[in-house]
Enzyme design. Sequence first.
Site, short mmCIF file in Angstrom:
data_model
loop_
_atom_site.label_atom_id
_atom_site.label_comp_id
_atom_site.label_asym_id
_atom_site.label_seq_id
_atom_site.Cartn_x
_atom_site.Cartn_y
_atom_site.Cartn_z
N ASN A 7 37.30 41.69 10.19
CA ASN A 7 37.96 40.62 9.58
C ASN A 7 38.03 40.73 8.06
OD1 ASN A 7 38.55 38.05 8.56
ND2 ASN A 7 38.72 37.18 10.51
N ASN A 9 39.77 38.91 5.95
CA ASN A 9 40.09 37.76 5.28
C ASN A 9 41.03 37.90 4.12
OD1 ASN A 9 40.12 35.06 4.64
ND2 ASN A 9 38.33 35.13 3.38
N GLU A 34 43.05 39.05 10.41
CA GLU A 34 43.30 38.31 9.30
C GLU A 34 43.88 38.99 7.79
OE1 GLU A 34 41.64 33.79 7.89
OE2 GLU A 34 40.16 35.29 8.75
N TYR A 141 42.66 39.04 17.06
CA TYR A 141 42.12 37.86 16.17
C TYR A 141 42.20 36.51 17.02
CZ TYR A 141 41.71 34.59 12.35
OH TYR A 141 41.45 33.60 11.57
N ASP A 182 37.57 39.98 16.14
CA ASP A 182 37.17 38.70 15.66
C ASP A 182 37.34 37.61 17.06
OD1 ASP A 182 36.19 36.26 14.83
OD2 ASP A 182 37.57 35.94 13.12
N ASN A 184 35.65 34.72 17.54
CA ASN A 184 35.44 33.48 17.12
C ASN A 184 34.62 32.63 18.05
OD1 ASN A 184 36.25 32.18 14.53
ND2 ASN A 184 38.28 32.77 15.14
N HIS A 304 33.33 38.16 6.49
CA HIS A 304 32.65 38.92 7.63
C HIS A 304 32.39 40.29 7.24
CE1 HIS A 304 34.91 36.44 11.00
NE2 HIS A 304 35.41 35.95 9.97
N CYS A 511 17.61 17.89 -7.66
CA CYS A 511 17.28 17.62 -6.16
C CYS A 511 15.71 17.52 -6.01
CB CYS A 511 17.71 18.87 -5.26
SG CYS A 511 16.80 20.55 -5.75
N CYS A 537 22.21 19.87 -3.45
CA CYS A 537 21.26 21.05 -3.96
C CYS A 537 22.07 22.27 -4.20
CB CYS A 537 20.12 21.31 -2.97
SG CYS A 537 19.00 22.74 -3.47
#
Length: 561
Positions: A7, A9, A34, A141, A182, A184, A304, A511, A537
Site C-alpha cells: 500500500n 499511500n 491506494e 484494497y 491491504d 484492512n 505501510h 509532560c 506529549c
Amino acid sequence: MKVITWNINGIRTFRSGIKRALDSLDADIICVQETKVTRDLLDERTAIVDGYNSYFSYSRGRSGYSGVATYCKDSATPFAAEEGLTGLLTNHEGAVGCYGDHTEFSSEELQLLDNEGRAVITQHKVMCQDKEQTLTVINVYCPRADPEKPERKQFKLQFYKLLQCRAEALLKDGSHVIVLGDVNTSHRQIDHCDPSDADDFGENPGRKWLNGFLHSLTEEEDRDEEERDEESEVTDPVNGGKFVDTFRYFHPSRTNAFTCWSTLTGARQTNYGTRIDYIFANYQLAKEQFVAADIMPEVEGSDHCPVWGQLSCSLLPSSKPPRLCTRYLPEFAGKQQKLSHFLVKVDQKSIESEQKKDLPGSQEEEERRENLNPLGAGNNASKKRLLTSDTVIPKGKKTKTANTSSKPQGNLLSFFKPKLTNVKHCEKATSGDEVTSSHSDQISSSTKQESSVSDAVAADTERVFDTTAETDKKMKHLTPQPAVGHSEAKKGATLGFWKSVLHGPPPPPCCKGHGEPCVLRTVKKDGPNMGKQFFVCARPQGHASNPEARCNFFAWVDKGK
C-alpha cells in the site's frame, strides 16, 4: 517467482523514479494499493514503465481516492487481465472470467462494490514441477470500516464476501489463486500491537470472515498428509478455509511483525502498528510452491511496508499483454484520435457519468456535490473574489464609471488614505480568528502611515477620519531611513502591537511522564470539540509499557490565557 504487495499511500511514493522503485523491489509481479490515481490523471510516466506492463483500476466517483495497480515484468506478462471483481467493468477481450454466484448481491450493490477501484486481476501461466498450470493474482484494497459511518461496515463485509466468491470460483475452475493486498483487518491478537477487549477480539466481523476464508494451520500441524488433503476440500468455517496466510505459514509465532503504522502519531518509531497487508494463497500452492514469505518494515515512503512471497515455480510470459494493459490506452498507444472524441460524449463517458451519480454511501454530501459538480467550489470562490474587487479596486479604464467620473484623478498618496472599506477590513482583521501573527511580517517598517492607522483602529476607528490631513503631511515627508536601529525599533513596536491584539498559543507545558515540552494539536473530528486545541506529549505513540513512547499527558488549551 517473486510477488510483492504494498500500500503506497499515493503514487507520489514513486516520484523519485517509478522504474527505480520497482527495480529495487526486485519482484516479478508488484501489486500496489491506494494509488489515488483516476483515469484522467494517469500520466505516461506512471502508466508506461520500461521493462514492465501495468494494469490499473480507478475510483469512478471520487478523485484522489483508492485505486490499485499491478506491475508485471515483461518476463511475467499475463495472458488475461481484468478490472474489478464483478465482471461489470469488463468490455474487452482477454478477460479472466469465473465470477461465481452473485445471487446474494443486488445489481446496485455489485456496481457500488466495483465503483471505488479496489481490485485488479491478472492471470499467468506458470511451470510447476514440469507441468504448465494457471495462476491468478487478485490485487485488492479492501474497504476500511469507518466507526462513524455504519454503512461502511456492511460495505466492507460485502466486499469480503464478493472477494471470496470470486477467488473460490477461480480455484474451482482449476487455477491456482493468490489474493494479496491491504485487507484492512488484523487477523489475530499476535497481529495487533495493542489488542483491546481481548475476550471479544475474535468477535470482529472481519476476523470472523478471515477465520472462514483461511485454513487453521495450528490444528492441522498435528494431522498427517492424507487427513490434511481430505480436509482441504471441507468448507468448515473454523478450520476449513481454502487459503493460507503465507507469512504465518512460515512464521507462525513471530511477534511484533506489523505492516501498517499511524503517521500522525509517529507510531512507526516504536513499532506500534498492525499487520493488515497479506499474501494469501490456496493451500496446495502454499504447501507445494511457496518457499518463503516475509515483511519489509525497513522500506519507508508510506504508512505501510511491502510484503513479499517467493515461489519455486517459474513464469511463462504471454507473447503480448492483454487488452487491459495501459500501453493500449489511446493517449499512450501513439494513435491519433478523432476530433469527435473530444467534442461528443461517447458511450464510455456517459457510462462513467451515470456511475458518478451513484456514489458510495461513505462519502459526505459535500464530497457528493464536489464529484457531481467539480467546478462548483471554484465558481463560488471566483464570485467572492469578484465582489471583493468591485468594492475595493477602482474600475478599469474601459468602464463607463471611470470615463464619466467628474472627479479628477488623484495622486499616488490618495491611495494610502484610509477608506471606509479599509476600516471595515481592519476591524475584521483584529477580530477574526483566521488572522495569525504572520501578518506582522507583512507590515512595512518604513511606512509610518500604516502603523498610525493600525493604532487608530485599535483605539477608536472613528478617529481615523480625523487624521487624514495629518497623514497626508506625514506621507509627503517620508524618506528612506538609513538608521537600521530606528527601523528595527519601529518593527519591534509594530510586532508588539500585533502581539497585543492577536494572542498566540500559550507556551507549551511539560509532560509529567518525561518532563519535556508538549506539542500543540487541534481536534479535527466532528463533534462538540471540533477545532479545540490541546497539548500532548511530543514523543511517538507506543505501548504503555514502553518508556520511550508517549506518556498519557493531556491538557486543553485555556483560551483565557
